[in-house]
Design a protein around this motif. Sequence first.
Motif, PDB file in Angstrom:
ATOM      1  N   ILE B 296       1.057  -1.245  -0.027  1.00  0.00           N
ATOM      2  CA  ILE B 296       0.015  -0.105   0.032  1.00  0.00           C
ATOM      3  C   ILE B 296       0.843   1.410  -0.122  1.00  0.00           C
ATOM      4  O   ILE B 296       0.635   2.209  -0.715  1.00  0.00           O
ATOM      5  N   ILE B 297       1.689   1.282   0.831  1.00  0.00           N
ATOM      6  CA  ILE B 297       2.701   2.512   0.796  1.00  0.00           C
ATOM      7  C   ILE B 297       3.341   2.806  -0.404  1.00  0.00           C
ATOM      8  O   ILE B 297       3.444   3.641  -1.031  1.00  0.00           O
ATOM      9  N   GLY B 298       4.206   1.754  -0.895  1.00  0.00           N
ATOM     10  CA  GLY B 298       4.537   1.793  -2.047  1.00  0.00           C
ATOM     11  C   GLY B 298       3.568   2.092  -3.399  1.00  0.00           C
ATOM     12  O   GLY B 298       4.226   2.721  -4.304  1.00  0.00           O
ATOM     13  N   THR B 299       2.651   1.636  -3.275  1.00  0.00           N
ATOM     14  CA  THR B 299       1.605   2.017  -4.490  1.00  0.00           C
ATOM     15  C   THR B 299       1.360   3.537  -4.276  1.00  0.00           C
ATOM     16  O   THR B 299       1.261   4.209  -5.227  1.00  0.00           O
ATOM     17  N   PHE B 300       0.906   4.084  -3.306  1.00  0.00           N
ATOM     18  CA  PHE B 300       0.222   5.204  -2.995  1.00  0.00           C
ATOM     19  C   PHE B 300       1.173   6.404  -2.766  1.00  0.00           C
ATOM     20  O   PHE B 300       0.720   7.425  -3.020  1.00  0.00           O
ATOM     21  N   TYR B 301       2.283   5.961  -2.186  1.00  0.00           N
ATOM     22  CA  TYR B 301       3.362   6.970  -1.889  1.00  0.00           C
ATOM     23  C   TYR B 301       4.352   7.007  -2.430  1.00  0.00           C
ATOM     24  O   TYR B 301       5.640   7.347  -1.785  1.00  0.00           O
ATOM     25  N   ARG B 302       4.542   6.242  -3.712  1.00  0.00           N
ATOM     26  CA  ARG B 302       5.731   6.272  -4.536  1.00  0.00           C
ATOM     27  C   ARG B 302       6.582   7.728  -4.411  1.00  0.00           C
ATOM     28  O   ARG B 302       7.729   7.257  -4.456  1.00  0.00           O
ATOM     29  N   PHE B 303       5.905   8.644  -4.902  1.00  0.00           N
ATOM     30  CA  PHE B 303       6.759   9.808  -4.954  1.00  0.00           C
ATOM     31  C   PHE B 303       6.491  10.713  -3.499  1.00  0.00           C
ATOM     32  O   PHE B 303       7.325  11.722  -3.526  1.00  0.00           O
ATOM     33  N   GLY B 304       5.498  10.378  -2.860  1.00  0.00           N
ATOM     34  CA  GLY B 304       5.291  11.358  -1.818  1.00  0.00           C
ATOM     35  C   GLY B 304       5.557  10.884  -0.158  1.00  0.00           C
ATOM     36  O   GLY B 304       4.866  11.405   0.639  1.00  0.00           O
ATOM     37  N   ALA B 305       6.111   9.772  -0.307  1.00  0.00           N
ATOM     38  CA  ALA B 305       6.554   9.398   1.239  1.00  0.00           C
ATOM     39  C   ALA B 305       7.060  10.401   2.208  1.00  0.00           C
ATOM     40  O   ALA B 305       6.479  10.313   3.384  1.00  0.00           O
ATOM     41  N   ALA B 306       7.707  11.176   1.723  1.00  0.00           N
ATOM     42  CA  ALA B 306       8.615  12.203   2.488  1.00  0.00           C
ATOM     43  C   ALA B 306       7.361  13.133   3.090  1.00  0.00           C
ATOM     44  O   ALA B 306       7.520  14.022   3.909  1.00  0.00           O
ATOM     45  N   THR B 307       6.259  13.234   2.563  1.00  0.00           N
ATOM     46  CA  THR B 307       5.172  14.390   2.954  1.00  0.00           C
ATOM     47  C   THR B 307       4.096  13.883   3.646  1.00  0.00           C
ATOM     48  O   THR B 307       3.166  14.344   4.066  1.00  0.00           O
ATOM     49  N   SER B 308       4.313  12.496   4.290  1.00  0.00           N
ATOM     50  CA  SER B 308       3.062  12.056   4.614  1.00  0.00           C
ATOM     51  C   SER B 308       3.546  11.357   6.075  1.00  0.00           C
ATOM     52  O   SER B 308       4.538  10.764   6.178  1.00  0.00           O
ATOM     53  N   LEU B 310       2.564   8.553   6.873  1.00  0.00           N
ATOM     54  CA  LEU B 310       2.544   7.075   6.683  1.00  0.00           C
ATOM     55  C   LEU B 310       3.979   6.702   6.066  1.00  0.00           C
ATOM     56  O   LEU B 310       4.155   5.770   5.622  1.00  0.00           O
ATOM     57  N   GLY B 311       4.762   7.815   5.660  1.00  0.00           N
ATOM     58  CA  GLY B 311       5.830   7.389   4.842  1.00  0.00           C
ATOM     59  C   GLY B 311       7.110   7.067   5.715  1.00  0.00           C
ATOM     60  O   GLY B 311       8.220   7.751   5.601  1.00  0.00           O
TER      61      GLY B 311
ATOM     62  N   THR C  51     -12.252  10.769   5.715  1.00  0.00           N
ATOM     63  CA  THR C  51     -11.573  10.238   4.773  1.00  0.00           C
ATOM     64  C   THR C  51     -10.213   9.778   5.548  1.00  0.00           C
ATOM     65  O   THR C  51      -9.972  10.178   6.435  1.00  0.00           O
ATOM     66  N   ALA C  52      -9.422   9.027   4.761  1.00  0.00           N
ATOM     67  CA  ALA C  52      -8.190   8.551   5.386  1.00  0.00           C
ATOM     68  C   ALA C  52      -7.459   9.780   5.665  1.00  0.00           C
ATOM     69  O   ALA C  52      -6.656   9.655   6.863  1.00  0.00           O
ATOM     70  N   GLY C  53      -7.369  10.834   4.870  1.00  0.00           N
ATOM     71  CA  GLY C  53      -6.863  11.930   5.264  1.00  0.00           C
ATOM     72  C   GLY C  53      -6.969  12.487   6.349  1.00  0.00           C
ATOM     73  O   GLY C  53      -6.219  13.082   7.242  1.00  0.00           O
ATOM     74  N   ILE C  54      -8.136  12.700   6.631  1.00  0.00           N
ATOM     75  CA  ILE C  54      -8.706  13.181   8.014  1.00  0.00           C
ATOM     76  C   ILE C  54      -8.244  12.545   9.141  1.00  0.00           C
ATOM     77  O   ILE C  54      -7.917  12.911  10.216  1.00  0.00           O
ATOM     78  N   VAL C  55      -8.237  11.079   9.071  1.00  0.00           N
ATOM     79  CA  VAL C  55      -7.705  10.270  10.268  1.00  0.00           C
ATOM     80  C   VAL C  55      -6.470  10.620  10.338  1.00  0.00           C
ATOM     81  O   VAL C  55      -5.868  10.635  11.415  1.00  0.00           O
ATOM     82  N   LEU C  56      -5.658  10.372   9.355  1.00  0.00           N
ATOM     83  CA  LEU C  56      -4.174  10.891   9.077  1.00  0.00           C
ATOM     84  C   LEU C  56      -3.771  11.975   9.953  1.00  0.00           C
ATOM     85  O   LEU C  56      -2.808  12.312  10.627  1.00  0.00           O
ATOM     86  N   ARG C  57      -4.535  13.140   9.501  1.00  0.00           N
ATOM     87  CA  ARG C  57      -4.631  14.504  10.064  1.00  0.00           C
ATOM     88  C   ARG C  57      -4.528  14.270  11.531  1.00  0.00           C
ATOM     89  O   ARG C  57      -3.670  14.812  12.518  1.00  0.00           O
ATOM     90  N   ALA C  58      -5.598  13.592  12.167  1.00  0.00           N
ATOM     91  CA  ALA C  58      -5.734  13.575  13.768  1.00  0.00           C
ATOM     92  C   ALA C  58      -4.630  12.915  14.071  1.00  0.00           C
ATOM     93  O   ALA C  58      -4.048  13.192  15.530  1.00  0.00           O
ATOM     94  N   LEU C  59      -4.039  11.825  13.639  1.00  0.00           N
ATOM     95  CA  LEU C  59      -2.805  11.001  14.162  1.00  0.00           C
ATOM     96  C   LEU C  59      -1.820  11.984  13.988  1.00  0.00           C
ATOM     97  O   LEU C  59      -0.986  11.874  15.058  1.00  0.00           O
ATOM     98  N   GLU C  60      -1.790  12.706  13.241  1.00  0.00           N
ATOM     99  CA  GLU C  60      -0.503  13.578  12.955  1.00  0.00           C
ATOM    100  C   GLU C  60      -0.467  14.893  14.309  1.00  0.00           C
ATOM    101  O   GLU C  60       0.612  15.067  14.672  1.00  0.00           O
ATOM    102  N   ARG C  61      -1.756  14.968  14.398  1.00  0.00           N
ATOM    103  CA  ARG C  61      -1.951  16.333  15.494  1.00  0.00           C
ATOM    104  C   ARG C  61      -1.935  15.721  16.758  1.00  0.00           C
ATOM    105  O   ARG C  61      -2.038  16.501  17.798  1.00  0.00           O
ATOM    106  N   GLY C  62      -1.581  14.428  16.963  1.00  0.00           N
ATOM    107  CA  GLY C  62      -1.505  13.933  18.531  1.00  0.00           C
ATOM    108  C   GLY C  62      -2.508  13.078  18.978  1.00  0.00           C
ATOM    109  O   GLY C  62      -2.332  12.627  20.184  1.00  0.00           O
TER     110      GLY C  62
END
Lengths: 652, 324, 151
Positions: B296-308, B310-311, C51-62
């Motif tokens: 999943i990480i490799g598929t969706f974050y191939r170029f954006g791992a450093a910005t998330s 999850l990366g 969204t996944a993004g919203i959940v990740l934002r919550a995790l990112e914010r602590g």
Amino acid sequence: MPTPRIGVFVCHCGLNIERTVDTRAVAEALSRHPAVAHVADYDYMCSDPGQGLIREAIDAHRLTGVVVAACSPAMHEPTFRRAAEEAGLNPYLVEMANIREHCSWVHHDRAEATRKAIVITRTLVEKVKRNHPLEPVEIDHVDQCLVIGGGITGIQAALDVAESGFQVILVEKGPSLGGHMAQLSETFPTLDCSQCILTPKMVEAARHPNIRVMTYSEVVGVSGYVGNYVAKIRKNPTYVDPDKCNLCGECAVVCPQSVKSEFDRGLVERKAIYIPFQQAIPSSYTLDEDACLGIRPLRCSECAKVCEPGAIDFDMRPEIVEEEVAAIIVATGYELYSPTRLGEYGGGEIADVIDGLQFERILSASGPTGGAIRRPSDGRTPKRVVFVQCAGSRDPENHNAHCSRVCCMYTAKHALLYRHAVPDGEAVIFYIDIRAGGKGYEEFIQHATEDERILYLRGKAARVYRDGDRLVVWGVDTLSGRRIEIDADLVVLATSIEPHPSTAALAKALKIGCGSEGFLKEAHPKLRPVESLTAGIFVAGAGQGPKDIPDAVAQGSGAAAKAISLLARETLTHSPEVVTIDESVCGGCGVCVAMCPYSALSRNGAGVAECNEVLCEGCGTCVSACPTGAAQLRNMTDAQVRGMIEVALADV
Amino acid sequence: MPKAKLGIYWAAACGGCDCSILEINEQILDVAAGAEILLWPCAADAKYEDLRNYRNGEIDIVLFNGAIRTEENREIAELIRAKAKYLVAYGSCAHTGGVIGLANLSERDRIFETVYGPRERWPRTESSLDGCVLRLPAFRTQLTPLSEAVDVDFTVPGCPPPREIVRELLTAVLSGDLPPRGTVFASSKNLCEECPRERTHERIGRILRPHEAEPDPEKCLLDQGFVCMGPATRGGCGAVCPAANMPCTGCAGPTADVPDQGAAMLNTLASLVGAGEEGETTMADEDAVLMQIEDIIGTFYRFGAATSILGRRYRERANPTDLD
Amino acid sequence: MSDRTDRFEPKIVAFLCRWCSYAGADLAGVSRLSYPPNVIPIRVNCSGRVTAGIVLRALERGADGVLIGGCHPGDCHYVSGNYKARRRIALLRRALEESGIDPRRVRLEWISASEGMKFQRTIAAFTDEIRTVGRSPVPETTAEVGADAEG
């Protein structure tokens, strides 16, 4: 946006909040918030003086938004929005922070509860900071309603709407109004003569100045949206002018073509030119062009030759009419599961194995046997009739999973009427359960069970088959544990009720859903049983699910009430908290279009997504699926959610 | 018109972005004529001392490609920021950390172990031999895009940036007619806008990796079950990968309002599988389809791992009840 | 001061759908059921808004845990939003696992408007579970961007 000046009002709610949450501390904490221009705390914010505090503060402090920290918005959001509106603040700039149901009522430690109340209130301040003032979407509408289906449900709905003063178009596929109810002999539990109670309503509908009946017609397309639908109706040619036809019947006498009678469920035949039943509305014969020898080119014209009033017109053509309607009621009714699909019960090949509606025709005084109980194969009076309930119902492995609701009652009725007509006859009923929930139903069943020549056997009939001259029903009696093999003269199957075969295509054309069994889907099974999920389209009757006549009539009236409440308003209003599409960001990928259960989104001529504000219900599922952020939900944007998260997790 | 003072620098990079500047073909002659190249380590020798000796803001514009991986990268990024009037994050690595951002999924010690072997052979920031001292830049624990280190004026996404965009950029540089600060040299819309394939939004019945089937060249790749990042990726590249029958891998990063490209696409794909035909009985089938996405990480974050978030690789605590 | 200061108190954000789980939470309140105060609710119209993004934002914010409350399958007020939420969260949890974040930190629960007790049980159980899983490693790891002294 201008600098926010938000007013925060913290309610004590008597002691409900104050006992656990230090409301003064909450007010004090919020007073230090940079976006907050005014705070107050008070005993009962929802009271007149409480609301007055809000109105005064809006004025005195030029508030740009209001947060009331109190009970659940489900309780009082409309109250405070109205109060704000009275003071000139747009109601969509008012939010409630739930510090009662979600805080003071569920926690005990004052310090913790107060801290949480402060955080919750801050999240709503964060939201309201970025709320936009909104105006409800207004929709004009026409003053006409469409009812699809001319059975008892559709007739009732049409009459109710017409009586309220609005125009109705009643479209029926068949040549006459009446539906299946016209085929019934007597109705349970009162044993009223079905046609006697039905035909007055049929006549009323036909005569009503506000109802236009279009029989032998079908709805072939619908476009538009609530208040402004355009229905395309195809009027199929009957080749007989109903104003001239005098029902003499001479045409049918000379017609050389016969086909199985639909009205009599194939027990007998009818001619190509026919009237389904004597009390048909419109009161006219119909020429079935598929059964006729040929109209274009004309192969035979015997009927026209003997038609004294000259009612027959071979030049009739299908006509497509377009009608503008504000609301649509779908009452398309049911059809029975065909015995051909019940291989275990003879697969439709055994003449003396019939279904419930066929037995109704046999029982009916105006039926093919004149009300005498005679079996199809040889016309003899059956001395033992075996009734098989749940034929095709309650059987998820092989047939339909659902219960058809009316069969227990009509089987008891059939047994009683049979016994009345054939006093030395014997009725055996194979049942699994008896479902008799309506008024007087249980008493009716008791009446049937008390008859000493009606035998109720608890068990599923496994097979019905011919063995030489014998017609055998093989089943089990679970209460005695014995296998049962019964010789029957006639077998009546209570076959499963399914939605009318035209339902699926019509639902698709209307963009309303059908459930897994094909019945019309209601908006909410308990709270919105006669609305579909599409605004302005209502569902009623057996098309929505198997039901008896009282429930069908009630739903017809219910759907009519919904349609009337729409028609009676000058303009329709719709919540403005809907989806917006930023055209400068939208790349037209269409993901949002695929998400919407209301078909509110489409790709427009410019290739970008567009949201029909009238259809959008504001769920935001499309916003979540949008990969570019072009789709946003008014007053609940991604930026607002992120802001609320930040605040929710910040230290107090 | 005075020559534009131009700098091109590479940090943690593959060299592809420098080559991409040559993709402009004969326009390079205009660049040679109209620009004075003050810094381009890939193409010409220069010393950091020279760079330090420029006045602040003396270099008109620096195209900075590559990510911040070592202390040197960071130090020079800061130095360049001071010496340049305009700083461009050029290419995917500078923009989002790029494909090499996937290194963040491994801890530095593990990387060193894999590359160098036992600890004794790991490069040291300072070592000496015969009285001579050798200094190497420290390897930072995380790789980051350029914008984590310094303020960036313009962004040119892509791995590498596409020819037409590079042309557009260099034309602006040479003419001095630069767009407002903050401009991203790409479309503001996603790739679907310029992709010529036909979208029918069929039910996605299976997920395919590019080698698993021959894509139909006319139909939307996502409809066919290939994970095409197009919907979550900025366009402007002419959709060259879909045109070559390959799904987009997302190298241009997300559109402006999306902070996490991988999350957006993951979300979109999960939304689409089974859409419109859901019921209580379809959930097992939907899950079976989603399980076909392996990395999943490799598929969706191939170029954006450093910005998330999850990366990265995380370690949940061994003794979770300890407060520290 | 309670004795809670000597143990880790998780920070949890809950996205509750207006028609079902938020109403279920209201019912828990009306019924005076009690549960720990670690969860801050945010009302959304539908679980499909998360969204996944919203959940990740919550995790990112602590956030140590994120809870999403939706209607039971088949009962979504908006027809199918909860089905989408289910798939999104399922895929996100696998992504969390790949990164080493305990997927138990993100929970999707179906809570109807009549399930006040289920709401209470969910909050209590989830708070306990996150207490066991421990403080989220996200803020610490994401802060670790600087160089190390030893190369």
